[in-house]
Write a protein that holds these residues in place. Structure first.
Motif, PDB file in Angstrom:
ATOM      1  N   LEU A 129      -3.677  -2.435  38.536  1.00 19.76           N
ATOM      2  CA  LEU A 129      -4.356  -3.497  39.282  1.00 19.76           C
ATOM      3  C   LEU A 129      -3.615  -3.832  40.578  1.00 19.76           C
ATOM      4  N   THR A 150      -5.340  -3.512  44.197  1.00 20.40           N
ATOM      5  CA  THR A 150      -5.426  -4.698  45.046  1.00 20.40           C
ATOM      6  C   THR A 150      -4.811  -4.433  46.414  1.00 20.40           C
ATOM      7  N   LYS A 172      -9.533  -9.534  39.951  1.00 21.94           N
ATOM      8  CA  LYS A 172     -10.568  -8.540  39.658  1.00 21.94           C
ATOM      9  C   LYS A 172     -11.886  -8.921  40.320  1.00 21.94           C
ATOM     10  N   ASP A 181     -13.420  -5.510  41.069  1.00 24.20           N
ATOM     11  CA  ASP A 181     -12.976  -4.591  40.008  1.00 24.20           C
ATOM     12  C   ASP A 181     -13.422  -3.176  40.270  1.00 24.20           C
TER      13      ASP A 181
END
Length: 59
Positions: free
Chosen positions: A3, A7, A51, A56
């Protein structure tokens, strides 16, 4: 890709400053920086916000 990497890539590709994301999450910029390094853990609520922010996507 984790993640944090997704990001970072999303922010770079869309010209969004990290400070904007830290403000959105209610974090100090240093906390976001440490999260990107893996030295800080976000709670479930903040993970959901990240997310949602990056939609996401599988970048």
């Amino acid at each position: 890709m984790n993640l944090q990497d997704k990001t970072k890539k999303y922010l770079e590709e869309n010209g969004i400053k990290r400070k904007h994301l830290s403000t959105l999450l209610g974090l100090y910029p240093v906390q976001l920086y440490k999260w990107f390094l893996g030295e800080y853990q976000l709670n479930d609520n903040k993970i959901k916000k990240v997310k949602s922010f990056i939609k996401d996507s599988t970048i």
